[in-house]
Structure formats: C-alpha cells, structure tokens
Design a protein around this motif. Structure first.
Motif, PDB file in Angstrom:
ATOM      1  N   ILE A  21       2.326   1.895  -3.443  1.00  0.00           N
ATOM      2  CA  ILE A  21       1.357   2.465  -4.386  1.00  0.00           C
ATOM      3  C   ILE A  21       1.044   3.906  -4.022  1.00  0.00           C
ATOM      4  CG2 ILE A  21      -1.088   2.356  -5.011  1.00  0.00           C
ATOM      5  CD1 ILE A  21      -0.771  -0.531  -5.472  1.00  0.00           C
ATOM      6  N   ASP A  22       0.861   4.150  -2.724  1.00  0.00           N
ATOM      7  CA  ASP A  22       0.521   5.517  -2.318  1.00  0.00           C
ATOM      8  C   ASP A  22       1.631   6.495  -2.675  1.00  0.00           C
ATOM      9  OD1 ASP A  22      -1.921   4.805  -1.370  1.00  0.00           O
ATOM     10  OD2 ASP A  22      -1.230   4.438   0.670  1.00  0.00           O
ATOM     11  N   SER A  23       2.877   6.102  -2.390  1.00  0.00           N
ATOM     12  CA  SER A  23       3.952   7.054  -2.669  1.00  0.00           C
ATOM     13  C   SER A  23       4.183   7.184  -4.164  1.00  0.00           C
ATOM     14  CB  SER A  23       5.240   6.664  -1.942  1.00  0.00           C
ATOM     15  OG  SER A  23       5.707   5.453  -2.435  1.00  0.00           O
ATOM     16  N   LEU A  32       1.754   6.941  -6.542  1.00  0.00           N
ATOM     17  CA  LEU A  32       0.714   7.839  -7.065  1.00  0.00           C
ATOM     18  C   LEU A  32       1.011   9.276  -6.662  1.00  0.00           C
ATOM     19  CD1 LEU A  32      -2.523   5.751  -6.442  1.00  0.00           C
ATOM     20  CD2 LEU A  32      -1.450   6.274  -8.615  1.00  0.00           C
ATOM     21  N   TYR A  33       1.510   9.433  -5.434  1.00  0.00           N
ATOM     22  CA  TYR A  33       1.812  10.784  -4.963  1.00  0.00           C
ATOM     23  C   TYR A  33       2.867  11.439  -5.845  1.00  0.00           C
ATOM     24  CZ  TYR A  33       3.555  14.564  -2.103  1.00  0.00           C
ATOM     25  OH  TYR A  33       3.957  15.793  -1.680  1.00  0.00           O
ATOM     26  N   GLU A  53       0.834  -1.207   0.000  1.00  0.00           N
ATOM     27  CA  GLU A  53       0.000   0.000   0.000  1.00  0.00           C
ATOM     28  C   GLU A  53       0.867   1.254   0.000  1.00  0.00           C
ATOM     29  OE1 GLU A  53      -2.705  -0.199   3.278  1.00  0.00           O
ATOM     30  OE2 GLU A  53      -3.747  -1.934   2.433  1.00  0.00           O
ATOM     31  N   VAL A  57       3.674  10.700  -8.944  1.00  0.00           N
ATOM     32  CA  VAL A  57       3.153  10.969 -10.288  1.00  0.00           C
ATOM     33  C   VAL A  57       2.314  12.234 -10.274  1.00  0.00           C
ATOM     34  CG1 VAL A  57       1.587  10.141 -12.075  1.00  0.00           C
ATOM     35  CG2 VAL A  57       3.184   8.564 -11.002  1.00  0.00           C
TER      36      VAL A  57
END
Lengths: 502, 180
Positions: free
Chosen positions: A487-489, A491-492, A484, A494
């Motif tokens: 993915i979070d970092s 998306l952040y 998680e 991007v």
C-alpha cells in the motif's frame, strides 16, 4: 472542418426502419412475459383469428406511424465542438454534448443498415449512462470522419502549440479470429450451462411433454420401461445417448451464439487507439484509447485449460456496468479464445514492460484455506451430527461428502491465489479449476484498503484491496508487513509520479 | 509540466511514508453521542411497538404469538442494548488522518480496515448533513473517485466547520489543480 456544421440535420430515411425495429423489440420484450398466457389461451385465439389478424394489422400501422413521427422529430447538429440532438414526439429530449466529454465512440451496424452502408453512432460519456447520445443513422464515411474529428478534438486542444502530425489513418491489425477459434470459444464458454440452468425449472414439464409426444406416436412408455425384454445396460445406453444429444445440441447453440457475436473479429490499432469490430448480423465497433485501459485480464475456465486457450480482456472504465453483455459491452474489449502465445503478445504489445507471462507469483497464507475449511466444517459437520442423531444416514453422508468436496475446492482455490509486483505493475492470480491472471499499472490505482480481522491480527496477516476505475481487486491473507509495503509503495507511486489514469 | 524545483532522491522501501504509522484523529464526541442516542431511540421504538401490540385491546393475537411475545420483547431490548454498546466501541475506533497527498479513514472493531484515498484521484467532494446531523452541527464528507459509487470514501461525524475546511483543502490542493 466539415461542411455540415452549424445546421440542424435530419437522419437518412433508413432510420425509419431502425425506429420501427426498436419499437417492435420493446413490444417483443414486454410480450415475452405474456407468452405463457398466449399459449394457455391459444384455443380462444384460433377461434377469433380475424380479430387477431386485424389487431396485428393495426399494430403494424401504429408501429409505422410512430417510426415515421420519431424520424420526423429527430434532428441533430454539430457545432463548435459539440453534438446536439433533439428527439422525441411527446416527450422531448435535448442532448447537448461537448466533444471533450465524449469518452468513447462506438459504431453499430444492424443488418438492415448494411445495404445502404449506414451506421449507428454511439457516444459514451464517463459517469452517468443517461447522457449517452446516439445518432441513429449516418452514412459510414461521414460517421468515420466525424469520429476522427471528435477524437482529434481533445488532442488538438491540449497540443495546440506543437503542430501535431496529421492523424495516421493506418490501422495495424493486432488480432483476428478465424471460424475455428470462434467454434472453440463457443465450446469452451460456459453459456451451455447457463442455458441448462435457466431451463431447469421446466425440466419436469418438458419431460412430461416429451413422454406424451412419444405416446401420441403409439408407443407405451410405461410398458417399455417395465418390460423385461431389454437389458439394463440398454436403458443406460439409451439415457446416455439422449444426454449426449442434448449436450451436443446445447454446444451447437453456444457455438452459434459465439459465431454470431464474434464473427469476423478484428482488433486493430491506430496510433493510441484500439478498435474492435465484430458481429455477424449487427456489426459492433468499439474504440478504446490506450491510456484509458485499466487492467488486462487473462481468463481460462477448465475447458479453456484443456484446449490451451485463454480469453483476454482489456478493461476500462466501469461506468457502463448495465450494458455489459457478452460481446457487445462498451467498456471491455474481449478477445475470445486466443492461444497463450497470442495473449502474451497482445499484452506485451499493449504494455511493453509487463511480465504477465514470466513473473513468479507469491502464494498467499495457508490460513486462508484453514479459515475457509473451518467455516465449511461448522456448516456441514454439526448438521451431519444432528442428522445422524435423527437417523437420517443418507443425508448425513451427503453432508459429510459436501464438506469433503468443499474442502477440496477451498484448497484448490487457495493454491490458485497468488500475487506479484514489479516496478510498474501488480499481478494477481486466482481461480478454482480455471484460472485468471490480472495485471494493472500501479499508478492507475484510485484507492487502497488495508483490512484485518481480529484473527488475522494475531497471525500478522492482512487483506489488501486496490480500487481501479474498472473495479476493486482484493488480495486476501498476505503477511501484514508486506501488505503495508504494497500500500505504501502504491500510494507513493500514485502521488509522486502524478501520472494520469485516463 | 510545472517548473517546480525538481528533486529525485532515491527512496528505499523503508523510507516510504507509512500509512499505518499515522496518528488518526478520532471522530467528534458529539457524533458518538448522537449515534448512541439514535440507536437507543430506534430500539426503544421497536420495543414499545411490540408492547403496544401486546397490550392493545382491539385484535386478539394468535396463541403462539401471545405466548412468545414477551420473550421477543426481552430479546429485542437486550439486542438493542448490546448493539448500542458495540456501537460506542465501533465509533470510538473510527478515525481519520490527513497527509499532504492523501486521506485515510480507519474503522472497525473486530474487522479493522484503513481506506486510503490519494487526493490526486479525487473526482468530486460532497458535504452531507441530514436533519439530525444539522441540528447537532455535524456533517459527513463524501469523496468520490473514479472507482465508482461502490468505493466512496466517506468520513462521517465531522463538525461542520472542520468538514468545510477539509473540503476547501481538497478543492484548492495542487494535485487537483494539476489534474485539470
């Protein structure tokens, strides 16, 4: 600006040869499927030699005429930042391609273009491969200046305000491959085994032919085998020497293939562009803008590991999957069989702060190995039990052996899996006996997937997938919380940095 | 560069927006019903085709086939019912979430997955509706990134109104505008 603007131009007459060769190639490709029929009907053919020869003559005339016609109807124009090409005799094709849609400019120089120093210019577009334009024959210097013009067009458009310094034409040599490197590449690349695999269906008939051939020299093979005048070890030796000769031959073919594809390999850099040139007969030239690079991959198979070499790949857009053949692919730039040090130098030269050579990889969960072993278990062990029940002991043993072997491979491949992340890059490692390392900038990710099966949820594991413009990269069986966070970092980065991916 | 108010607060990993803690909007009930209906109709057709083969007077069937056909019919019917029930579960699990900068789509019963698509990376958007979807006022939204057709991000079974809204949200989004 060049003087040939705004008028329809014809190709150089050398193009006629190109069209003819192209035509013969397509015929040849189709004939390939007829080869068995030709061999079978060989006797009939030899009886009607005259008809065949006149037929071939007619075909040649036909080829010549069609090449001439194609040459006559082919014209191109360069105007207002676009390329227009009209071609086709009966079926006309009109291509109209604005410069800014051109992703990539490539040169190809077939061997018959070399005396007159012409090249074939390929213009790639993103997305569909149907829109690929090809200017068949251009003198090298014109093609070169045209390329500069096309590639400069975009930068010109975007930086019109600040007067750009003129394009430096100096090319800095990053890497070149010597004959020795190519021989090593030929030895280590698996193409030998692919050829062997492709030949497998014919082994039977080949060996029959072979035996018959020997017999025609008056040697009685059966008697030779049956006679007791040779000891067993002599047969073994005989077998091994034949096997050795075959493998040596295959290796030779593979080396030849490698030399033909990668002869005089040069990777140069001019400003923000990487240029690859290679090929013995047909010279290929690929230009890649550094910003289009999506991923660096280092690959080693078991032979590469033994020889301490590594194949380095620069991967860009995935649009031309179909054209990806050995050394001629448009999308990838492969640098064959470099030493580890050279590979890392190239990687750092490209992305200065990447740690491909030094980063420590985190292992993935051992449940990956456990799950795969369980799958193998349920595939092979019940089968073995059933086989034992029917008293097929050999097959049962083979099945058990297959289970043990696949377990070994599963554990090996689990050991190879690894991942790492730093401020800018994600690193992935995988492999079986060989190993491959991939590294991509986090901000170039297009899409992410987080997935869990019911079992993985129980053990708080997950699989993560990063989709890049060059394809998807999967990282299986890592801790769900870490997944998680990844993915979070990702998306952040991007969404917050808003950096371009191309 | 845009001249927005520049901010650069430090962010610790715990403060990052979290994909998995979003609340997902389930797909519309009509979609679930339509899907169920389609599945039931399909399996009904399979079973009735098998029945027709069994009852038809024109061709005499192979003995083995005649013997096992009823079992096959039963199995097809049972499998159809089971898969329809599973389909309801699967459809109820599907859902989407929209944030300021990305879309997420969740699906799966045994194998669950969440796909996230940053709006910044969207190449183009398509609204798709087949004849059945159109009749029930549904549409599916397909979002393409440079990852290629293999990795199309799709949200099925949206009410047409909603689908159009989302599409215009994407098309007018500042990230897309900045990209050009």
């Amino acid at each position: 600006m060049t003087s040939y603007q705004n008028q329809w131009l014809k190709l150089s007459p050398v193009a006629i040869v190109y069209f003819a060769v192209q035509f013969i190639k397509t015929i040849g490709n189709n004939l390939f499927y007829l080869l068995p029929a030709i061999f079978v009907g060989y006797n009939q053919f030899s009886e009607n030699a005259l008809i065949i020869i006149s037929g071939l003559g007619a075909l040649l005339v036909f080829v010549a005429i069609s090449a001439l016609l194609k040459f006559y109807f082919y014209q191109y124009r360069l105007s207002e930042g676009r390329v227009q090409i009209h071609s086709g005799v009966f079926q006309k094709t009109h291509i109209d391609l604005p410069f800014e849609r051109i992703q990539n400019v490539r040169f190809e120089q077939p061997i018959f273009y070399r005396p007159t120093n012409h090249v074939c210019m390929l213009l790639d577009t993103a997305g569909s491969n149907k829109l690929e334009a090809k200017i068949i024959a251009l003198p090298k210097n014109i093609a070169e200046s045209l390329k500069q013009e096309i590639l400069a067009y975009k930068t010109e458009n975007t930086h019109e305000a600040n007067d750009q310094e003129p394009q430096t034409n100096e090319e800095q040599l990053l890497n070149s491959r010597s004959m020795r490197d190519l021989v090593i590449h030929g030895l280590a690349s698996n193409r030998i085994w692919i050829v062997l695999g492709a030949l497998a269906p014919f082994f039977n008939s080949l060996s029959e032919k072979f035996v018959k051939g020997i017999e025609s020299f008056g040697v009685d093979v059966d008697a030779l085998m049956a006679s007791s005048q040779y000891a067993f070890w002599q047969y073994v030796l005989f077998f091994f020497s034949i096997a050795f000769v075959v493998i040596a031959l295959m290796a030779l073919i593979s080396i030849l293939g490698s030399v033909i594809t990668f002869y005089d390999f040069k990777l140069t850099r001019s400003d923000d562009r990487y240029i690859r040139r290679n090929g013995l007969f047909t010279r290929h030239e690929v230009v890649m803008k550094l910003s289009r690079l999506q991923m660096i991959a280092l690959q080693q198979n078991w032979l590469d590991r033994a020889l301490q070499r590594v194949n380095l790949k620069f991967e860009q857009l995935n649009a031309n999957l179909e054209r990806q053949s050995a050394g001629t692919s448009g999308g990838k730039i492969i640098v064959p069989s470099v030493t580890l040090e050279e590979a890392h130098n190239l990687a750092t030269e490209t992305w200065p702060n990447n740690q491909l050579s030094s980063i420590n990889y985190n292992p993935v969960s051992k449940r990956l190995a456990i799950r795969n072993t369980l799958i193998a278990f349920w595939l092979f062990v019940p089968l073995a039990a059933v086989l034992t029940y029917f008293e097929k002991t050999e097959l049962a043993t083979a099945s058990i052996a297959a289970f043990i072997l696949s377990t070994a491979f599963i554990i090996l491949s689990w050991k190879r899996r690894g991942y790492a992340i730093d401020d800018n890059f994600i690193y992935l490692r995988k492999g079986l006996i060989g190993v491959s390392y991939r590294c991509f900038p986090i901000h170039k990710v297009q899409q992410t997937t987080f997935s869990q099966s019911w079992f993985m949820r129980r053990f708080q594991l997950c699989s993560v997938k990063f989709v890049l413009a060059s394809g998807g990269q999967t990282l299986p069986f890592i801790n769900a919380r870490i997944g998680e966070e990844l993915i979070d970092s990702c998306l952040y980065q991007v969404e917050a940095l808003k950096k371009s991916w191309m | 560069m845009s001249k927005d108010a520049f901010s650069n607060h430090p962010i610790t990993p715990e403060e990052l927006p979290q994909v998995n803690s979003q609340s997902f909007t389930p797909l519309s009930n009509t979609y679930i019903k339509v899907n169920l209906m389609c599945r039931l109709v399909f399996w009904l057709m399979v079973v009735s085709a098998l029945l027709i083969i069994y009852w038809q007077p024109w061709i005499t069937l192979h003995k083995l086939l005649e013997l096992y056909l009823p079992q096959v019919q039963l199995a097809a019917g049972g499998f159809g019912l089971l898969s329809s029930v599973y389909g309801i579960l699967a459809d109820k699990n599907k859902g989407y979430a929209i944030r300021e900068h990305d879309f997420s789509y969740r699906s799966g019963v045994i194998f669950q997955s969440v796909v996230s698509q940053p709006i910044l990376r969207i190449q183009h958007v398509e609204l798709k509706h087949g004849p059945i979807d159109r009749h029930f006022g549904l549409a599916s939204l397909e979002i393409f990134s440079a990852g290629g057709a293999m990795h199309t991000f799709a949200i099925p079974g949206l009410p047409e109104e909603k689908a159009r809204e989302i599409r215009s949200y994407v098309l007018t989004h500042s990230d897309i505008a900045a990209n050009d």
